[in-house]
Design a protein around this motif. Structure first.
Motif, PDB file in Angstrom:
ATOM      1  N   HIS A 278       3.914  17.390  -8.847  1.00 39.93           N
ATOM      2  CA  HIS A 278       2.579  17.100  -8.318  1.00 39.93           C
ATOM      3  C   HIS A 278       2.119  18.203  -7.370  1.00 39.93           C
ATOM      4  CE1 HIS A 278      -0.851  14.801  -6.980  1.00 39.93           C
ATOM      5  NE2 HIS A 278      -0.425  14.840  -5.725  1.00 39.93           N
ATOM      6  N   ASN A 279       3.012  18.699  -6.531  1.00 38.00           N
ATOM      7  CA  ASN A 279       2.640  19.763  -5.597  1.00 38.00           C
ATOM      8  C   ASN A 279       2.232  21.038  -6.339  1.00 38.00           C
ATOM      9  OD1 ASN A 279       2.744  20.282  -2.554  1.00 38.00           O
ATOM     10  ND2 ASN A 279       3.750  22.089  -3.380  1.00 38.00           N
ATOM     11  N   LEU A 280       2.982  21.379  -7.378  1.00 44.64           N
ATOM     12  CA  LEU A 280       2.625  22.560  -8.165  1.00 44.64           C
ATOM     13  C   LEU A 280       1.291  22.365  -8.871  1.00 44.64           C
ATOM     14  CD1 LEU A 280       6.064  23.493  -9.744  1.00 44.64           C
ATOM     15  CD2 LEU A 280       4.891  24.701  -7.927  1.00 44.64           C
ATOM     16  N   ARG A 281       1.066  21.186  -9.405  1.00 51.40           N
ATOM     17  CA  ARG A 281      -0.192  20.932 -10.123  1.00 51.40           C
ATOM     18  C   ARG A 281      -1.390  21.006  -9.183  1.00 51.40           C
ATOM     19  NH1 ARG A 281      -3.926  17.440 -11.433  1.00 51.40           N
ATOM     20  NH2 ARG A 281      -3.220  15.992  -9.852  1.00 51.40           N
ATOM     21  N   VAL A 282      -1.268  20.419  -7.989  1.00 53.19           N
ATOM     22  CA  VAL A 282      -2.371  20.451  -7.030  1.00 53.19           C
ATOM     23  C   VAL A 282      -2.676  21.885  -6.611  1.00 53.19           C
ATOM     24  CG1 VAL A 282      -3.026  19.819  -4.683  1.00 53.19           C
ATOM     25  CG2 VAL A 282      -2.035  18.108  -6.191  1.00 53.19           C
ATOM     26  N   ARG A 283      -1.648  22.660  -6.343  1.00 48.33           N
ATOM     27  CA  ARG A 283      -1.876  24.050  -5.937  1.00 48.33           C
ATOM     28  C   ARG A 283      -2.476  24.868  -7.071  1.00 48.33           C
ATOM     29  NH1 ARG A 283       0.478  26.279  -1.537  1.00 48.33           N
ATOM     30  NH2 ARG A 283       0.812  28.266  -2.595  1.00 48.33           N
TER      31      ARG A 283
ATOM     32  N   TRP B 146       5.042  11.662 -15.029  1.00 43.56           N
ATOM     33  CA  TRP B 146       5.092  10.799 -13.853  1.00 43.56           C
ATOM     34  C   TRP B 146       3.671  10.330 -13.523  1.00 43.56           C
ATOM     35  CZ3 TRP B 146       9.724   9.252 -12.152  1.00 43.56           C
ATOM     36  CH2 TRP B 146      10.839  10.030 -12.440  1.00 43.56           C
ATOM     37  N   LYS B 147       3.582   9.025 -13.164  1.00 34.23           N
ATOM     38  CA  LYS B 147       2.298   8.443 -12.804  1.00 34.23           C
ATOM     39  C   LYS B 147       2.367   7.906 -11.382  1.00 34.23           C
ATOM     40  CE  LYS B 147      -0.545   6.792 -16.609  1.00 34.23           C
ATOM     41  NZ  LYS B 147      -0.956   5.636 -17.412  1.00 34.23           N
ATOM     42  N   SER B 148       1.244   7.980 -10.693  1.00 35.09           N
ATOM     43  CA  SER B 148       1.178   7.476  -9.323  1.00 35.09           C
ATOM     44  C   SER B 148       0.716   6.022  -9.334  1.00 35.09           C
ATOM     45  CB  SER B 148       0.211   8.319  -8.492  1.00 35.09           C
ATOM     46  OG  SER B 148       0.094   7.797  -7.202  1.00 35.09           O
ATOM     47  N   ALA B 149       1.329   5.210  -8.465  1.00 33.56           N
ATOM     48  CA  ALA B 149       0.968   3.791  -8.354  1.00 33.56           C
ATOM     49  C   ALA B 149       1.095   3.368  -6.897  1.00 33.56           C
ATOM     50  CB  ALA B 149       1.862   2.935  -9.247  1.00 33.56           C
TER      51      ALA B 149
ATOM     52  N   PHE C   7       0.813  -1.231   0.000  1.00 36.38           N
ATOM     53  CA  PHE C   7       0.000   0.000   0.000  1.00 36.38           C
ATOM     54  C   PHE C   7       0.842   1.275   0.000  1.00 36.38           C
ATOM     55  CE2 PHE C   7      -2.780  -3.040   2.418  1.00 36.38           C
ATOM     56  CZ  PHE C   7      -3.611  -3.336   1.355  1.00 36.38           C
ATOM     57  N   ALA C   8       2.159   1.152  -0.033  1.00 31.92           N
ATOM     58  CA  ALA C   8       2.983   2.349  -0.192  1.00 31.92           C
ATOM     59  C   ALA C   8       2.818   2.877  -1.613  1.00 31.92           C
ATOM     60  CB  ALA C   8       4.451   2.033   0.097  1.00 31.92           C
ATOM     61  N   ARG C   9       2.807   4.219  -1.760  1.00 33.69           N
ATOM     62  CA  ARG C   9       2.576   4.844  -3.066  1.00 33.69           C
ATOM     63  C   ARG C   9       3.888   5.372  -3.624  1.00 33.69           C
ATOM     64  NH1 ARG C   9      -2.156   8.994  -2.164  1.00 33.69           N
ATOM     65  NH2 ARG C   9      -0.798   9.549  -0.411  1.00 33.69           N
ATOM     66  N   VAL C  10       4.063   5.190  -4.938  1.00 34.00           N
ATOM     67  CA  VAL C  10       5.313   5.555  -5.601  1.00 34.00           C
ATOM     68  C   VAL C  10       4.990   6.291  -6.893  1.00 34.00           C
ATOM     69  CG1 VAL C  10       6.610   3.628  -4.631  1.00 34.00           C
ATOM     70  CG2 VAL C  10       5.422   3.342  -6.820  1.00 34.00           C
ATOM     71  N   TRP C  11       6.044   6.884  -7.491  1.00 31.31           N
ATOM     72  CA  TRP C  11       5.958   7.548  -8.792  1.00 31.31           C
ATOM     73  C   TRP C  11       6.756   6.745  -9.810  1.00 31.31           C
ATOM     74  CZ3 TRP C  11       2.566  11.302  -9.324  1.00 31.31           C
ATOM     75  CH2 TRP C  11       2.226  12.095  -8.235  1.00 31.31           C
TER      76      TRP C  11
ATOM     77  N   ALA D 237       5.801  22.020 -18.138  1.00 27.12           N
ATOM     78  CA  ALA D 237       6.199  22.494 -16.810  1.00 27.12           C
ATOM     79  C   ALA D 237       7.535  21.889 -16.392  1.00 27.12           C
ATOM     80  CB  ALA D 237       5.109  22.151 -15.789  1.00 27.12           C
ATOM     81  N   VAL D 238       7.729  20.603 -16.654  1.00 24.93           N
ATOM     82  CA  VAL D 238       8.989  19.956 -16.273  1.00 24.93           C
ATOM     83  C   VAL D 238      10.149  20.562 -17.046  1.00 24.93           C
ATOM     84  CG1 VAL D 238      10.263  17.793 -16.458  1.00 24.93           C
ATOM     85  CG2 VAL D 238       8.014  17.808 -15.445  1.00 24.93           C
ATOM     86  N   GLN D 239       9.944  20.824 -18.330  1.00 22.09           N
ATOM     87  CA  GLN D 239      11.014  21.444 -19.117  1.00 22.09           C
ATOM     88  C   GLN D 239      11.445  22.781 -18.497  1.00 22.09           C
ATOM     89  OE1 GLN D 239       9.503  21.862 -23.063  1.00 22.09           O
ATOM     90  NE2 GLN D 239       9.463  19.657 -23.486  1.00 22.09           N
TER      91      GLN D 239
END
Length: 1825
Positions: free
Chosen positions: A87-92, A22-25, A10-14, A677-679
């Motif tokens: 991810h933090n920038l996208r959520v904000r 990047w995808k969350s799993a 149940f630990a989450r990774v990228w 954004a990553v670029q």
């Protein structure tokens, strides 16, 4: 800590993803060392086997806990890596709509492509003075930090703003400069901050353009230094620019524009001043139509042109210079339209009298022939000779474009220099803040010299950024005294050396430019030979020999060598420049003076951008050869020097970084493209900052924060008094690897991932505790429920069993009886059922057999028809299958032929490329081939059209033939069937006809009999029913009418009540608004008055130098002068309300209040006139009395008498003139209003005329009364004088002799002369005031005429309305008219009462004066006369024992009284030891005594001194709450005393009879009451400001940050920007601090005896300040928007409400001011998921605006894992529901708002005669009367 502890189930990774980056799993099973595959479950529901890299065996990045997502600072994240940052920038950005985020020392700003309400002045005030970490990230926070560090560290600052085009760099820099301008202000009155902001529109117009990425893209870099003085106020600014993109002047790509200024000129071409420029549409010019997009959506170029011109004017650019700029710009546009015609391959010409060139030459003031010649020729100079060589058409076009670019660059430099001159300050600059707005890293498909320079500049800036970040990290570690190792970070010095070192790229480029035959190819070969295989950062492309690759810090970039040399040289023909220098247009040669004086040219590439360097004021002297050599410096060399200068400036300052990110390439609002954004994050250094932070100890906690957060992981025995030792002991147990953390002096430093591990332990501990608590609670609840159910079950069983026994006995008795009944009943039922079934069976059989026969027939018929349909359908299917097959075969053939044609076309294209040069030589042949090809294509198209038409006709023909065949067969079958059926039908019809005849006969007979019988019966029944129906209808109509009347009556009453309530509310709101506006104006007036006093004091200190000695002034003159100055002060005070009401008069429509004001002013003028007449009368009496004296000394008094008579005549003439002017005004009013008598506004004119006539009548009456009084005085004087004139003359001679002896005759003469002059000046001023008032009245008449016209228009509009609306409008108009008339009558009544009281008082005064005159004349009679004449009785008053409530003092003791009672009084001692309001009572008792003596000068002097002294005390000790509160209460008490003892009936209701005896008798002090009321308002506003200054530091800490309920909210990691701790340390404010301060305020106000209603208003204002500041900080702080913080706020508010209950102040309205804060706290706590929740929130939050509700929902952040975030869909639902709500778009509340204050009358029950004066006041010189 091993990986197996973190990579568990149940630990989450990228994991990497090509689309989303990047995808969350989620892990499906624990990871064990040695595993090569991870089993993952993706968020979209798929399972995935993720293979680890066999070489590196790196595990995927771990995700941060949900409570850390959306943090303000990226360094607060436990896991610092690229996916976490993204991810933090996208959520904000997407979920919370927050565009700013900190990343250590960097502010990341994402362009929202939408206007946001977060840049207003209220936001600036909220961020001003705040620490950078205490508020949410914002550009204002960075600006405030820079401003604060400049003031604190005495060091210059820089704000470096960088990013791609369209990322928002220019806007961010603009907002930073606006912040400095708003916060600091200017040091002079020249509004420097406005000039700094005004430079933006100018630079944007000439340096910004529309690109595919940005509608307002800056095509140059700029560095603006904003200068400050020692008080840190703006004094000036200076601008440096870099790399102007000149190529845009002559070329624009598709969907792009040239610089804005060209389109602004074209949009304003129709203005009269621009006619000479001969401009037109932007599509008419070659330089503005290439992009095909001349208009920007939402931008008006004409308005922008007006803004640009206004900015130029503000910056001091004159109109002539502005027109010169526009002439040059228009000339550039016309130059672009100049065309060339080829004469041969090597020469070209310009058509004769070419119109564009003619216009260009006219505008530039140059010779047409000369310019035409040098545009088509060039001069070649050799060592011996000079040649003039023609150039080809292409070369001429390039030369024309190079000239246009050069002119524009020079003009750009000139404008920048002039802007700098306008912003330059003569005051010495103490420090500055630089704002660098510069381009970011660029890489395109084709990169040239411009991208090379830009990336070179970014390499230098990145190096400086890396060094600064590393330095800050090192300083932090050293400050905390923890061991640190050298952090490895990317050093781009090798790349910089590759570019700028000796034999570097720029050096080789400059060297190649000096070579006579240097080309781009030879330069490329030199690069390969020098750097290839020698420098790892330099590469050569595989398939190109004209390009090279450089490995920059952000990415590899491939540069094309083509054009590098030409752009570096920046060639412009010298002959063309000489032509321009010889221009008659003076401004044009000024642009090219820099070529002769400057050290290096400021223009850059012929097709690129321009690096601009500030030229020195004085040119350097040197040899001509040296100057020529320096003049040949290349663009690259210039740019390198500029960059070095910039880096030196930045290194000498403290930098602050703003990185602007472009979220998508399509300018969609709030759309986030992860790849883009990553670029940009990689290119701008944000990820490098993260990497440097992650390499050390990124997570940092203070010991107190760590203890508060992780107290749940400690046992009771682990908690020690020393927090530091406690944290050390706990960490040693929790984290075994000591390298994962370090202990500093004040903080604990954690490596990456450790905070996440601690959060996991904390969450597990809390989860286990929750499970245990739930287990115990659930067991207890179930046990309790079981016992309750068992007891209830036993009771129920007892009753049920008894009931069952009784029922069983009853059942046995009924069973036997039922058995007998059943026997007989069953027999009956069975028999009846058998009969029914038998009859039903027979009927069913008959129907069933008929049904079967009919079905059989239908089946045969259906089968016959089906066969026919099948036949048709099968034929149709076969035909359609054949057609589909044919179409598919044809389509396949087309596809195959197209494929073959494409292959052939590809071969042809390859062949065409190979013979490209051959094609150029045979352009004509190619055009012919293309024409032939077009003809062939057109023939093919025609052939295809004909074939398609033929096929369509064939298909139509076949379908029609098939239809005709089918119709023919169907008709044949129907004909055969019809023949068979006709025979049967004929036989059946004959039988039916016979039967019908028989049946009709029998029916007709039967009907006749029945109709006769029923006819009578129906008629009678119908008659009865009709009567009944009519009766019921009448009853119903009656009831409906009655009901309708009742309903209408109810509706009318309800509507009238509603309208009345609404009107009263509206009137109250209008009254409050008017009061607030008046008080604000009063506040502004007091501020200006204080400013005036300060300036006056400064001027006196600067100008007047005290001299020794004392100059004595005449007593009479000084007294008169003081009286005159006092009257002028009173006049000014009286004018204050009128001045404050003027703006409102202009805004609101004219009503009856205007007439009341006119009437008041006219009466005041008449009263002043009467006062002047009285003064003249007194002068007459003085002249009569001194007649004898004048006869005794004619040589002295003769001239003076003539002078007096002349003055009197002049005064009388002036009086007559004023009267005539008043009559003329009355006539003019009647004449001008006569034509409009029939208009709706005519009654207003009649009212005004009536008021004027009444005033004149009143004036005549008063004149008659004065004449009567004068006659009485003269008669009394004559009665006394004849008694003994001789003695009178002897007395006069004795008086004269005494005056001679004392030497006072000359002094009396001078005093009388000065008095006359003073009267003359007063009369002149009165004359001027009368003339001004007459002009004002004429203006009012004109406004009344306009109002009359407006009323007529309203009447016409009402006539056009429908009848219902017309009635409503007329009713509304009638109501307003009646209310105005009512107000008018009430005002007249009050004025009449007032005039009656004044006349009575004046009669008393005159009677008293007559008595005093008689007594004085008796005193002047000699002793001999007393013997001869009878003695007149003299009244000797008897001294009463009781005091009369007055205090007597001498005139010379007035200053001493004011000093002891006001200036030197200590409020603390008076408030504690004496009665409240004692100074007010003492002052009023002194005023009473002066009124009793009828000494108006004494009253005026005392009141004036009192008011001025109170103002002086408040100015001196205005920051002391006790002082301000004390004088507010005493001023109000003094005001109440003046009202209570004024003698007016409205104020005497609550007085005792003794108090009524103490009323003022001689003077009406209503005007002074108004002055005191204004003073009280000013003191109240000052008290509010003092309250705010005291409370403001406490509010945020006490209401938001402090945990009143301990343990409810935990502390989250805050990253590099540490916030104010919520733990109550020493020195921090808590809620108890606020309550103690409120208690202190309340107790002080009560001790000072402040009115209870005024205390309520003060408390309401205090609570509003608390609520507004708390809510504003809540809206700007994301960390405060959580469920637990909502609970804290609600608890704090409840404590404030409890304080109000304790003080009995719940009805003060203070609780209502906290309603927005209460609703915000409730919003944080309520459920936020479903539509019902949204509906509840919308109905609950009625005191919050829509913007505030959405902001709180966006900022809502879970503190623990048990909370959930607010979904975006829920926020959109809220916005949809609130879209119809009409409220203010402003986000923050106005914390500076002050409610309008009122002073309700509060009479005192204290008797004045009982007041004792304590000796401590030092008022022994006052005696009680």
């Amino acid at each position: 800590m091993a990986a197996s502890e973190l990579y568990t189930k149940f630990a989450r990774v990228w994991i990497p993803d090509p689309e989303e980056v990047w995808k969350s799993a989620e892990l499906l099973k624990d990871y064990k060392p040695g595993d090569k595959v991870l089993l993952l479950h993706l968020e979209e529901g798929k399972d995935l086997e993720y293979r680890l890299d066999p070489k590196t065996k790196e595990l995927p990045h771990l995700r941060n806990p949900d409570i850390l997502v959306g943090e303000n600072d990226l360094t607060a994240l436990s896991y610092l890596h690229e996916p976490a940052v993204l991810h933090n920038l996208r959520v904000r950005f997407i979920d919370s709509k927050l565009i700013y985020t900190y990343c250590g020392i960097v502010l990341v700003a994402i362009n929202p492509y939408e206007q946001l309400p977060i840049y207003g002045e209220d936001i600036i005030n909220a961020y001003s003075g705040q620490n950078m970490g205490d508020m949410d990230p914002h550009i204002f926070a960075v600006a405030e930090e820079a401003y604060k560090q400049m003031a604190r560290d005495e060091r210059n600052q820089s704000i470096i703003v960088s990013g791609e085009s369209g990322a928002g760099k220019t806007v961010s820099a603009k907002y930073a400069m606006r912040y400095f301008a708003t916060v600091s202000g200017s040091a002079s009155e020249a509004n420097v901050e406005e000039k700094v902001l005004a430079s933006n529109p100018i630079m944007e117009s000439i340096g910004n353009a529309k690109t595919t990425r940005n509608d307002n893209s800056s095509r140059f870099g700029k560095y603006i230094e904003i200068g400050f003085d020692k008080r840190y106020r703006i004094i000036g600014a200076n601008m440096r620019t870099y790399l102007l993109e000149k190529s845009r002047v002559v070329f624009q790509a598709e969907e792009e524009r040239n610089y804005h200024i060209f389109y602004q000129l074209c949009a304003s071409a129709k203005l009269p001043e621009f006619k000479m420029l001969r401009l037109g549409n932007a599509d008419d010019f070659n330089y503005t139509q290439q992009g095909g997009s001349p208009v920007i959506e939402g931008v008006d170029d004409a308005k922008e042109m007006a803004h640009t011109r206004q900015a130029c004017t503000l910056l001091g650019i004159s109109e002539s210079h502005q027109m010169g700029i526009f002439r040059i710009l228009a000339g550039i546009l016309h130059l672009g339209n100049v065309g060339f015609t080829s004469r041969d391959a090597d020469s070209c010409t310009i058509p004769p009298k070419h119109e564009p060139l003619c216009i260009f030459c006219d505008l530039m003031g140059v010779d047409y022939e000369e310019m035409c010649h040098w545009l088509c020729h060039r001069k070649l100079a050799t060592a011996t000779e000079t040649y003039i060589k023609p150039i080809s058409k292409l070369q001429a076009t390039n030369a024309r474009d190079a000239l246009a670019k050069h002119i524009y660059a020079k003009l750009f430099n000139w404008i920048v220099d002039n802007v700098n001159q306008a912003l330059h300050s003569a005051v010495k600059q103490h420090s500055f803040i630089g704002v660098l707005d510069i381009y970011g890293f660029e890489t395109f498909e084709i990169n040239s010299f411009e991208q090379f320079c830009i990336n070179y500049a970014n390499e230098k800036l990145q190096q400086q950024f890396n060094m600064h970040v590393f330095k800050l990290e090192q300083e932090e570690y050293m400050k905390e005294q923890i061991p640190w190792t050298l952090i490895d970070f990317y050093d781009n010095q090798p790349c910089i050396n590759l570019i700028e070192s000796k034999l570097g790229i720029l050096d080789l480029l400059d060297e190649e430019c000096k070579m006579p035959k240097g080309t781009d190819d030879t330069w490329a070969q030199k690069l390969y030979n020098t750097h290839l295989n020698k420098c790892t950062l330099f590469e050569k492309p595989r398939l190109s020999n004209k390009a090279f690759i450089i490995q920059h810090f952000a990415d590899k970039v491939e540069y094309q060598c083509e054009g590098f040399l030409e752009k570096n040289k920046d060639t412009v023909f010298e002959e063309q420049i000489k032509v321009l220098k010889s221009s008659k247009f003076k401004m044009l040669p000024e642009l090219f003076q820099d070529d002769e004086k400057a050290i290096s040219p400021t223009s850059a590439t012929s097709s690129g951008r321009t690096p601009l360097i500030r030229t020195p004021a004085k040119p350097t002297k040197g040899r001509p050869g040296q100057m020529a050599k320096e003049h040949k410096k290349t663009v690259g060399h210039q740019f390198r020097n500029s960059l070095h200068l910039l880096m030196e400036t930045l290194n000498a300052t403290t930098p602050h970084y703003v990185r602007c990110i472009k979220p998508n390439d399509f300018k969609f609002p709030f759309t986030f493209d992860e790849k883009r954004a990553v670029q940009q994050l990689r290119a701008c250094g944000v990820l490098e900052t993260i990497r440097i932070s992650a390499a050390g100890f990124p997570s940092r906690w203070t010991y107190q924060e760590f203890f508060s957060r992780y107290r749940v992981l400690m046992k009771q025995k682990d908690v020690l008094s020393d927090r530091k030792q406690t944290c050390k002991n706990v960490l040693e147990k929790l984290i075994l690897d000591k390298d994962k953390y370090q202990f500093g002096k004040t903080k604990i430093f954690f490596r990456a991932g450790q905070v996440a591990y601690l959060e996991k332990l904390r969450a597990d501990k809390l989860r286990a505790a929750c499970i245990r608590i739930q287990k115990i609670i659930r067991g207890w609840l179930l046990r309790k429920k079981y016992l309750r159910m068992r007891k209830a079950a036993i009771t129920v069983q007892r009753y049920v069993r008894g009931y069952q026994a009784r029922c069983y006995a009853k059942f046995l008795r009924r069973t036997k009886a039922a058995t007998i009944v059943q026997k007989y009943w069953r027999m009956f039922v069975v028999c009846r059922r058998y009969k029914i079934r038998r009859a039903a069976t027979i009927v069913l059989q008959s129907y069933l057999r008929g049904f079967l026969a009919r079905n059989r027939y239908r089946k045969i018929l259906r089968e016959h028809k089906a066969v026919i349909i099948q036949k048709r359908v099968r034929g149709w299917l076969a035909r359609t299958h054949y057609k589909r097959s044919m179409h598919a075969i044809i389509y396949l053939q087309c596809c195959f032929r197209r494929m073959m044609a494409k292959r052939e076309l590809k071969k042809l294209k390859i062949e065409a490329r190979s013979v490209e040069r051959y094609k150029k030589l045979h352009i004509g042949m190619e055009n012919k081939i293309m024409q032939l090809q077009r003809k062939v294509d057109e023939q093919n198209k025609d052939y295809k059209c004909l074939v398609e038409k033929l096929t369509n006709l064939e298909g139509i023909y076949n379908s029609e033939t098939e239809k005709l065949r089918s119709d023919l067969e169907r008709l044949q079958l129907s004909e055969e069937e019809a023949k068979v059926a006709t025979g049967r039908v004929l036989s059946l019809q004959e039988e039916i006809a016979k039967l019908r005849k028989d049946l009709e006969q029998t029916r007709s007979e039967k009907k006749c009999i029945e109709e006769r019988a029923d006819q009578y019966k129906q008629e009678t029944e119908q008659l009865v029913s009709n009567l009944k129906e009519e009766n019921t209808l009448l009853k119903q109509e009656k009831e409906a009418l009655n009901h309708r009347i009742v309903e209408q009556a109810k509706e009318m009453t309800e509507t009238m009540e509603k309208k009345l309530v609404e009107e009263t509310k509206q009137l109250e709101l209008d009254l409050n608004d008017e009061r607030l506006r008046y008080q604000n104006l009063l506040n502004e007036f007091s501020r200006l008055e204080e400013r005036y006093d300060d300036l006056k004091e400064e001027m006196t200190l600067m100008v007047h130098v005290p001299k020794p000695g004392h100059k004595r002034t005449d007593s009479t003159h000084s007294s008169n002068e003081s009286e005159y100055t006092f009257s002028s002060e009173i006049a000014e005070m009286e004018d204050i309300p009128s001045r404050t009401e003027e703006p409102s008069e202009k805004k609101v429509p004219l009503d009856m209040s205007l007439f009341l004001k006119l009437q008041k002013r006219v009466t005041e003028l008449e009263q002043e006139k009467q006062v002047m007449q009285d003064e003249l009368d007194r002068k007459e009496e003085q002249v009569l009395r001194s007649k004898a004296k004048e006869e005794e000394r004619p040589q002295i008094r003769g001239a003076e008498l003539e002078y007096e008579s002349l003055k009197r005549q002049e005064l009388e003439s002036e009086n007559k003139k004023l009267k005539n002017e008043l009559n003329e005004l009355r006539k003019a009013l009647s004449e001008k209003s006569a034509p409009e008598v029939t208009a709706p506004g005519a009654p207003a004119y009649r009212v005004l005329m009536e008021q004027l006539t009444s005033v004149s009548e009143e004036l005549d009456v008063r004149k008659e009364e004065v004449l009567i009084l004068r006659s009485q005085l003269v008669s009394q004087k004559e009665a006394i004088q004849p008694k003994n004139t001789m003695t009178d003359s002897t007395i006069l001679l004795e008086d004269v002799q005494k005056m001679k002896d004392k030497g006072e005759i000359a002094q009396a003469y001078i005093g009388l002369k000065e008095t006359n002059r003073l009267l003359e000046s007063q009369l002149q001023s009165q004359k001027r005031s009368h003339e001004n008032e007459a002009e004002a009245l004429r203006g009012e008449i004109q406004s009344l005429k306009e109002e009359n016209n407006r009323q007529q228009q309203l009447l016409a509009q009402n006539l056009q309305l429908p009848p219902e609306a017309r009635i409503e409008a007329s009713l509304q108009h009638e109501i307003t008219r009646l209310t105005n008339e009512n107000l008018d009558l009430m005002e007249q009544l009050e004025k009449q009462d007032k005039t009656v009281r004044k006349l009575k008082k004046q009669l008393k005064v005159f009677a008293k004066k007559i008595g005093e005159l008689e007594v004085g004349q008796m005193e002047n009679i000699s002793p001999g006369q007393i013997i001869d004449e009878p003695i007149r009785p003299v009244n000797i008053p008897r001294k009463e024992k009781d005091f009369q409530g007055m205090l007597e003092y001498k005139k010379e003791d007035e200053q001493k009284l004011v000093k002891n009672l006001i200036l030197e009084l200590k409020p603390r001692g008076v408030a504690v030891n004496l009665i409240p309001g004692l100074p007010a009572y003492i002052l009023f008792m002194c005023v009473r005594h002066a009124d009793y003596l009828n000494d108006d000068q004494k009253v005026r002097s005392l009141l004036t001194s009192t008011i001025n002294s109170i103002k002086k005390v408040l100015k001196k000790r205005g920051d002391d709450f006790e002082t301000v509160s004390f004088w507010l209460s005493n001023t109000c008490r003094f005001l109440h005393c003046l009202k209570q003892y004024s003698g007016e009936e409205g104020f005497m209701k609550h007085n005792t009879s003794r108090q009524n005896e103490h009323c003022l008798t001689n003077f009406d002090l209503a005007e002074y009451r108004q002055v005191l009321s204004d003073l009280a308002i000013q003191i109240y506003q000052q008290l509010v400001r003092v309250l705010e200054n005291i409370l403001q530091p406490m509010i945020v800490s006490g209401m938001l940050e402090h945990e009143t309920i301990q343990g409810v909210s935990g502390v989250k990691p805050t990253g590099l920007r540490k916030r104010t701790s919520s733990i109550a340390d020493e020195g921090t404010y808590t809620l108890d601090s606020i309550l103690r301060q409120l208690n202190s305020f309340h107790s002080v106000m009560c001790q000072h005896g402040m009115d209870p209603e005024l205390i309520k208003q003060v408390v309401k204002q205090m609570f509003y300040i608390v609520g507004a500041i708390t809510l504003n900080n809540l809206l700007l702080r994301k960390d405060m928007c959580s469920w637990s913080k909502g609970m804290q706020i609600r608890y704090n508010v409840s404590q404030l409400e409890e304080w109000l209950r304790d003080k009995n102040l719940m009805n003060s309205g203070a609780k209502e001011t906290l309603e927005p804060l209460i609703q915000a706290a409730q919003l944080l706590q309520v459920k936020k998921k479903t539509d019902d929740d949204a509906e509840a929130i919308c109905s609950m939050c009625n005191a919050l605006t829509t913007a505030q509700i959405v902001k709180v929902l966006n900022l809502y952040t879970p503190v623990n894992e048990f909370e959930e975030r607010v979904s975006v869909s829920f926020i959109r639902t809220i916005q949809m529901r609130l879209r119809d709500r009409k409220d203010s778009p402003q986000l923050l509340m106005d914390a500076k708002h002050i409610f309008p204050v009122t002073f309700p009358f509060n009479p005192s029950s204290l008797a004045l005669e009982t007041i004792q004066i304590p000796a401590s006041l030092g008022l022994g010189f006052i005696s009680r009367v």
